[in-house]
Design an enzyme around this catalytic site. Structure first.
Site, PDB file in Angstrom:
ATOM      1  N   LEU A 601       0.860  -1.204   0.032  1.00 12.40           N
ATOM      2  CA  LEU A 601       0.002   0.013   0.055  1.00 12.40           C
ATOM      3  C   LEU A 601       0.934   1.174   0.190  1.00 12.40           C
ATOM      4  O   LEU A 601       0.872   2.256  -1.021  1.00 12.40           O
ATOM      5  CB  LEU A 601      -0.846   0.137   1.266  1.00 12.40           C
ATOM      6  CG  LEU A 601      -1.819   1.216   1.415  1.00 12.40           C
ATOM      7  CD1 LEU A 601      -2.487   1.821   0.490  1.00 12.40           C
ATOM      8  CD2 LEU A 601      -2.553   1.259   2.846  1.00 12.40           C
ATOM      9  N   ASP A 602       1.622   1.500   1.058  1.00 13.77           N
ATOM     10  CA  ASP A 602       2.492   2.678   1.324  1.00 13.77           C
ATOM     11  C   ASP A 602       3.789   2.104   1.910  1.00 13.77           C
ATOM     12  O   ASP A 602       3.847   1.919   3.053  1.00 13.77           O
ATOM     13  CB  ASP A 602       1.816   3.562   2.122  1.00 13.77           C
ATOM     14  CG  ASP A 602       2.770   4.669   2.475  1.00 13.77           C
ATOM     15  OD1 ASP A 602       3.629   4.979   1.757  1.00 13.77           O
ATOM     16  OD2 ASP A 602       2.495   5.592   3.231  1.00 13.77           O
ATOM     17  N   PRO A 603       4.910   1.771   1.194  1.00 12.60           N
ATOM     18  CA  PRO A 603       4.932   1.857  -0.567  1.00 12.60           C
ATOM     19  C   PRO A 603       4.286   0.974  -1.137  1.00 12.60           C
ATOM     20  O   PRO A 603       3.961  -0.401  -0.902  1.00 12.60           O
ATOM     21  CB  PRO A 603       6.434   1.971  -0.760  1.00 12.60           C
ATOM     22  CG  PRO A 603       6.811   0.814   0.235  1.00 12.60           C
ATOM     23  CD  PRO A 603       5.911   1.007   1.535  1.00 12.60           C
ATOM     24  N   ASP A 606       0.422   3.501  -3.740  1.00 10.99           N
ATOM     25  CA  ASP A 606       0.558   5.018  -3.568  1.00 10.99           C
ATOM     26  C   ASP A 606       1.590   5.442  -4.831  1.00 10.99           C
ATOM     27  O   ASP A 606       1.397   6.274  -5.719  1.00 10.99           O
ATOM     28  CB  ASP A 606       1.166   5.511  -2.467  1.00 10.99           C
ATOM     29  CG  ASP A 606       2.501   4.919  -2.085  1.00 10.99           C
ATOM     30  OD1 ASP A 606       2.788   3.806  -2.531  1.00 10.99           O
ATOM     31  OD2 ASP A 606       3.429   5.490  -1.181  1.00 10.99           O
ATOM     32  N   ARG A 720       6.068  13.024   0.722  1.00 13.50           N
ATOM     33  CA  ARG A 720       5.316  11.877   0.973  1.00 13.50           C
ATOM     34  C   ARG A 720       4.944  11.694   2.491  1.00 13.50           C
ATOM     35  O   ARG A 720       6.191  11.939   3.374  1.00 13.50           O
ATOM     36  CB  ARG A 720       5.866  10.574   0.595  1.00 13.50           C
ATOM     37  CG  ARG A 720       6.200  10.612  -1.062  1.00 13.50           C
ATOM     38  CD  ARG A 720       6.865   9.549  -1.681  1.00 13.50           C
ATOM     39  NE  ARG A 720       5.882   8.174  -1.580  1.00 13.50           N
ATOM     40  CZ  ARG A 720       6.165   7.288  -0.696  1.00 13.50           C
ATOM     41  NH1 ARG A 720       7.213   7.286   0.391  1.00 13.50           N
ATOM     42  NH2 ARG A 720       5.450   6.216  -0.918  1.00 13.50           N
TER      43      ARG A 720
END
Length: 923
Positions: A601-603, A606, A720
């Site tokens: 997801l993150d990373p 995104d 970020r």
């Protein structure tokens, strides 16, 4: 030689004994209207003393009356004939024993679907002559429909091209060309092509389409027939080395053709160059450069080459992904007001129609009923629309039947010189008693219940196919090893488990979790593994896998990656790419291994959403001036009832550690650095992009290096960050001030030390010698230390001032992590939430300024996967399957930043219901 002999010489042996042949009706396809001989051929045969029986058929292109007028006998019963001629395969129940059959049997490659036919032919002692093996002394086929296939195929693809371009917003002269079977004969079809060519010459092709280039592979009969149709248009031929120039700078008043032969795109894998003799003997030594040197500059590819096993493919599945990715086309005008073409390659006519052959992604043929499909870079096929993404493909395996009369005439002319030799065949007599000419003898597949000497290899080939099939049944084709069995593992395994050809093993220290997964997904194996134990069996487990997916703690990834490289196994992880992993790039490349990072997801997501949006902006001429992104996993608002406004659907250690980490980002052209140790929580700002939520965000790690990775080096802001509910940072600072987020070991938390309670631990961290302090005095000390009137409330609500024993884990951070993983765990009937937001600043060529927003919001399922598990597990699973399927070919330590990687993953995530929305505001 046999074609030039006079009929008197060829037929002198038949006047003594009259021979009988039959032409059977075709029933392999409702579209099959061809016959091996036309009425004019029958007339010649009858004149030379041959009795010809024609099985009645109202579907045949030539009416029965024509055959009757030519001297044939029309009757159902063809058992009188000693030789029976057809075109396509014969239904098994209609085979007549002890006869000679001439047809395209499609058995010489031991094609599985036609092996029952071959078995029946052997059992019924039929002599089988296959047209495909009628060859001269040079190995060239002497009887074939190839030229007719080329003609019909090219008419079809021009018809489809008109429909495809119209769906993309461009009316062209090709709209007036119909499918090949709509015309009475090829002359009428050619006239339609000629008329379209006349309009092209007049300049009626839209400028928005640009110069059209046609690539013809090979120079045989198929290619010749194709080019005859092409040449009805105003055209110019260019060599392969000039193809790019024609595609980018050619005239719109003509079309460009390029005939490509093997020497133009095949070269030795080792050292380059092309040697025809060597290639015939060792095709496996060669690679194809077609996808790089030819295909990018071809509007239409007409493929007519024969593909043999072990030969390089013209276009592979990964080639297609690269070729079909949307890209800005600088050779097209940008101010014409027409929609841009998605990519240069518009259509492929695969006349060879060899599923999985030279055009690898075409694993099944199209049909005359449904002649076209759109194939996109995500391996989807759409037969219902001309509008979607991808390339238009026509791959009909019986194209000549679309021009049946001419095909029949053409084929019969080629076959007739050999028929008088074939008629001598008596299937009841041994083959040795015949004196067939070499061309016919070489085409006899079976006789007297046995395969002939030249075709005994079919037995071994069948055994090989059988062994391969049995192996596939008994053993999974591909194997995935999942290291770890946390919540992320469930959606990851669930996705991979949909493909039953994938064997899945989950290895973890928590045996119960592993066995639960194995019990939920039948066929999944569970294995005990302590990844930190130096004597573990990790390398031997990795050796059995094709791809390893690690959802273990990030500090173990470099060790796992080294073992994967040693065993030449691919690896996927959702974690950030560490410097240790980055340093393994060369070793992974040399081993032919992909180590794919940052695909969660993150990373992960995104990156994918950012790159998709940025690529679209840049392709339209926009310049990205700023990029701010925040992402976080949260409890649904109704379950955020604790001081941190946070609950854990995964290990809390990372979330807590992140609050005391350092950060670095670019703001208005200036580098901003936040040192580690607690300053990060002071950099929090409120966020209002979703007014219904009360959100805050703070920078995350080093954002600056993503400017280069994203291709936005000119941006003056690149940030970020992490997303939380408002109040998280204040509570986190209180925990920091008290030392509860310290990563260093603490004597009071040693596993062999005396038992302590949470209240005692807080006292010790405050430096109080007497932990038996009055509660009111303790509250005062806490307020003084933290400088916050809310600190005591936070600690009380979290239970950190209670006289409950502490489960000691060495450091305050690890001890608190264990405690909160239980105290603030997402409840059984609670759900979590993932929120991701990108804000992208854009300067357009007309000086307008825009802020483009991308929102990605996902809720977890109460009775299913959590939002965090889905958004980490699914992208990792999709990437894993892409590596297994050969869709990801890049080797080394890589990130999912290539369009051929991130676009398919996004599309497949959307198929799972993980969708994003966009907002736009012009300043």
């Amino acid at each position: 030689m046999w074609r030039t002999l006079s009929y008197n010489v060829l037929t002198k042996r038949f006047y003594a004994t009259k021979k009988t042949i039959a032409i059977r009706r075709e029933d392999q396809s409702v579209w099959e209207r061809r016959a091996p001989f036309s009425p004019s051929h029958v007339r010649k045969l009858v004149k030379n003393g041959v009795k010809v029986i024609v099985q009645p058929s109202n579907r045949r292109a030539y009416p029965m009356q024509n055959y009757l007028n030519a001297g044939a006998i029309i009757q159902e019963d063809i058992s009188e004939a000693n030789v029976i001629f057809g075109v396509k395969q014969v239904p098994i129940d209609q085979l007549i024993p002890n006869k000679t059959y001439c047809l395209f049997s499609h058995t010489i490659k031991a094609q599985e679907t036609n092996m029952p036919l071959l078995d029946a032919i052997l059992e019924k002692r039929i002599r089988l002559i296959d047209y495909e093996k009628l060859m001269d002394e040079k190995g060239q086929r002497v009887v074939a429909f190839g030229k007719m296939a080329g003609i019909a195929g090219t008419v079809n693809i021009l018809h489809g091209l008109g429909l495809r371009l119209l769906a993309l917003g461009h009316h062209t002269p090709f709209m007036h060309i119909g499918p090949a079977h709509n015309y009475r004969n090829s002359s009428m079809a050619r006239q339609a092509v000629r008329d379209a060519g006349y309009e092209i010459a007049l300049g009626l092709m839209p400028k928005s389409v640009g110069p059209l280039t046609f690539v013809f592979t090979g120079s045989g009969n198929v290619s010749q027939g194709s080019q005859e149709v092409f040449q009805e248009m105003p055209h110019e031929y260019v060599g392969p080395d000039m193809l790019r120039k024609a595609a980018e700078h050619g005239s719109l008043n003509k079309v460009y053709g390029c005939e490509v032969r093997r020497r133009h795109y095949l070269e030795r894998a080792d050292g380059g160059g092309f040697d025809a003799a060597e290639y015939e003997e060792h095709p496996e030594r060669y690679i194809s450069t077609f996808s790089k040197k030819i295909a990018p500059y071809a509007s239409v590819i007409v493929n007519g080459i024969y593909w043999a096993v072990n030969s390089p493919k013209l276009l592979t599945i990964p080639d297609a992904k690269h070729l079909l990715r949307p890209a800005h086309t600088p050779w097209l005008p940008t101010s014409v007001g027409a929609p841009a073409l998605p990519h240069r390659t518009l259509a492929i006519c695969d006349i060879s129609a060899d599923p999985g052959g030279s055009i690898e992604f075409m694993n099944e043929c199209t049909t005359i009923d449904t002649p076209f499909c759109l194939y996109d870079a995500d391996r989807n096929k759409d037969t219902k629309s001309f509008k979607g993404p991808g390339v238009l493909v026509c791959s009909i395996d019986n194209m000549p039947t679309q021009i049946p009369r001419e095909s029949t005439d053409f084929f019969g002319d080629l076959l007739l010189p050999f028929i008088y030799d074939i008629i001598n065949s008596n299937a009841e007599e041994p083959l040795e008693k015949h004196n067939f000419n070499p061309v016919v003898l070489g085409a006899i597949i079976a006789s007297n219940g046995q395969l002939t000497t030249n075709y005994e290899y079919i037995k071994e080939l069948r055994k090989t196919h059988s062994r391969h099939k049995s192996s596939e049944i008994s053993n999974m084709e591909k194997n995935v090893l999942v290291l770890g069995a946390g919540r992320v593992a469930s959606p990851l395994i669930e996705y991979l488990h949909r493909d039953r050809s994938i064997g899945i093993t989950v290895a973890c220290e928590n045996v119960e979790l592993g066995e639960n997964l194995a019990g939920t997904y039948p066929g999944v194996e569970s294995q005990y593994l302590n990844a930190t134990d130096p004597n573990n069996s990790l390398e031997s487990i990795i050796a059995k896998a094709d791809v390893v997916v690690s959802i273990l703690p990030a500090d173990l990834h470099s060790k796992i990656a080294r073992l994967c490289i040693n065993q030449r196994k691919h690896m996927v992880t959702a974690s950030y790419m560490s410097q240790e992993i980055r340093n393994l790039n060369e070793a992974a490349c040399n081993a032919g291994v992909t180590i794919l990072n940052e695909i969660g997801l993150d990373p992960g997501i995104d990156h994918l959403l950012a790159l998709e949006c940025m690529q679209e902006i840049q392709s339209l001429g926009g310049r990205i001036t700023s990029f701010e992104s925040f992402c976080g996993g949260l409890p649904a608002p109704e379950f955020s009832d604790n001081p941190l406004r946070y609950k854990f659907s995964w290990s809390p250690r990372g979330a807590l550690l992140n609050t005391v980490s350092s950060a670095r980002y670019l703001s208005k052209g200036q580098i901003v650095e936040i040192s580690e140790g607690g300053e990060l929580m002071r950099a929090t700002k409120s966020l209002d992009f979703l007014p219904g939520f009360n959100l805050e965000g703070f920078p995350n790690r080093d954002s600056t290096h993503y400017a280069k990775l994203y291709g936005i080096e000119d941006a003056n802001t690149v940030l970020r960050g992490t997303l939380r509910y408002n109040g998280f940072s204040q509570s986190a600072r209180i925990l920091q001030f008290l030392g509860l987020l310290d990563v260093e070991p603490h004597p009071s938390l040693h596993s062999q030390g005396p038992e302590i309670t949470w209240r005692q631990l807080v006292c010790i961290l405050l430096g109080l010698e007497d932990t038996n302090i009055f509660y009111d005095n303790l509250r005062i000390k806490i307020t003084e230390r933290t400088g916050s009137d809310h600190a005591v409330d936070v600690l009380e609500d979290l239970g950190l001032l209670e006289d409950q024993p502490v489960i000691k884990c060495g450091s305050p951070l690890d001890t608190l992590t264990h405690y909160l993983s239980i105290r603030l765990a997402l409840g059984k009937n609670e759900r979590d939430l993932v929120i991701l937001r990108h804000d992208i600043g854009i300067n357009w060529p007309d000086n307008r300024k825009e802020i483009r927003g991308v929102n990605f919001v996902v809720y977890g399922d109460v009775d299913g996967h959590s939002a965090m598990a889905k958004t980490v597990g699914y992208p990792a699973a999709i990437a894993t399957k892409m590596i297994l399927d050969g869709e990801i070919q890049e080797r080394g330590s890589i990130l999912p930043f290539a369009p051929e990687i991130y676009r398919p993953i996004l599309q497949r995530l959307r198929a799972e219901g993980l969708n994003s929305t966009e907002t736009s505001k012009f300043c």
